[in-house]
Enzyme design. Structure first.
Site, PDB file in Angstrom:
ATOM      1  N   THR A   1      87.037 -53.229 -15.065  1.00  0.00           N
ATOM      2  CA  THR A   1      87.453 -51.402 -14.756  1.00  0.00           C
ATOM      3  C   THR A   1      88.940 -51.269 -14.391  1.00  0.00           C
ATOM      4  OG1 THR A   1      85.218 -51.913 -12.831  1.00  0.00           O
ATOM      5  CG2 THR A   1      87.556 -49.619 -12.786  1.00  0.00           C
ATOM      6  N   LYS A  53      83.405 -45.067 -13.688  1.00  0.00           N
ATOM      7  CA  LYS A  53      83.871 -45.627 -12.458  1.00  0.00           C
ATOM      8  C   LYS A  53      84.829 -45.787 -11.880  1.00  0.00           C
ATOM      9  CE  LYS A  53      83.105 -50.427 -10.600  1.00  0.00           C
ATOM     10  NZ  LYS A  53      83.471 -51.359 -11.275  1.00  0.00           N
TER      11      LYS A  53
END
Length: 273
Positions: free
Chosen positions: A98, A173
């Site tokens: 991420t 995300k």
């Protein structure tokens, strides 16, 4: 020859989430080469059938598909800088970390010059879902590259939405993690209110689990004795919340999520080293 014979895989980033992803790829029958900065990270894979590379370039020269699950933007950039020149044309990099969406876009542009595809593919579900093969992969990238990668992704994930171009997966995300943090912050206030009212916590959690106030954020907060017990997870969510704020700037959505989640995550990380 099966699809698992045709795709030569590599994986870098054998942490709490990356290790089970790599395990699932190996169990799925894919020829898999691993590289790790720390040799001890490779110990659990001895006897698994995986090959070990001594350098990133060595790994790259023997694979068509590389999964990457390192911690932050700096690590992703550093690894990709070594991967891209050594990968064969037509290979692809799946970034499961991420990171800032712009980081992935910049890597994708550099990779395209060398004929390498980059798939934006952060994951959700945590270590248990990774071992169970039930992760969600939030995908951004070119449809052709994604179609080639799906057999690999399907070894460790069950939900694989294609959200748009490279960067779309990271955007999704960041929104997901910000919402989780905001839900946990609200749950923290709710549990404090219930305590002030003299409501026993375990009975309340059982009630809420079957009621309209339930949420995954509530479940996570309910398992903590204090917010500080979540200092590691809190630090990761705080990083992602700050990334979302950087991406959106003063957009009302970013400001609202930030205001809802910030104080709770700061409390989680208070005193953490």
């Amino acid at each position: 020859m099966t699809s698992t014979d045709k795709i030569r895989c590599g994986f870098i980033g054998l942490g709490s989430q990356g290790a089970p992803i790599a395990t699932r790829m190996i169990a799925g029958g894919f020829s898999t080469t691993l590289w790790a900065r720390r040799p001890e990270s490779l110990e659990p894979f001895k006897g698994s059938g995986a090959a070990f590379a001594s350098t990133i370039a060595e790994l790259a020269s023997n694979v068509d598909h590389v999964g990457l699950c390192v911690v932050n933007d700096t690590d992703v950039i550093e690894v990709c800088r070594q991967l891209i020149p050594a990968l064969p044309r037509g290979a692809r990099i799946a970034i499961h970390s991420t990171v800032n969406p712009e980081t992935v876009r910049l890597i994708a542009r550099d990779a395209a010059v060398q004929g390498i595809d980059v798939i934006d593919a952060p994951v959700s579900g945590g270590e248990p879902a990774a071992y169970a093969g039930t992760l969600t992969v939030m995908i951004g990238g070119e449809a052709d590259a994604i179609a080639k990668a799906l057999p690999v992704f399907q070894t460790f994930a069950t939900l694989l939405p294609h959200l748009g171009e490279v960067g779309a997966g990271q955007n999704a995300k960041l929104v997901n993690n910000a919402l989780l943090a905001a839900n946990m912050a609200v749950a923290d206030h709710a549990l404090a209110a219930a305590s002030a009212l003299g409501i026993e916590k375990s009975a309340l959690m059982e009630l809420l689990a079957a009621s309209s106030g339930r949420s995954f954020g509530l479940e996570v907060r309910g398992r903590m004795p204090t917010p500080q017990a979540f200092h590691h997870g809190g630090s990761l969510l705080l990083k992602d919340l700050r990334l979302l704020r950087d991406v959106l700037g003063k957009d009302p959505g970013a400001v609202g999520l930030w205001d809802a989640a910030e104080s709770f995550l700061v409390a989680c990380t208070a005193g953490a080293k």
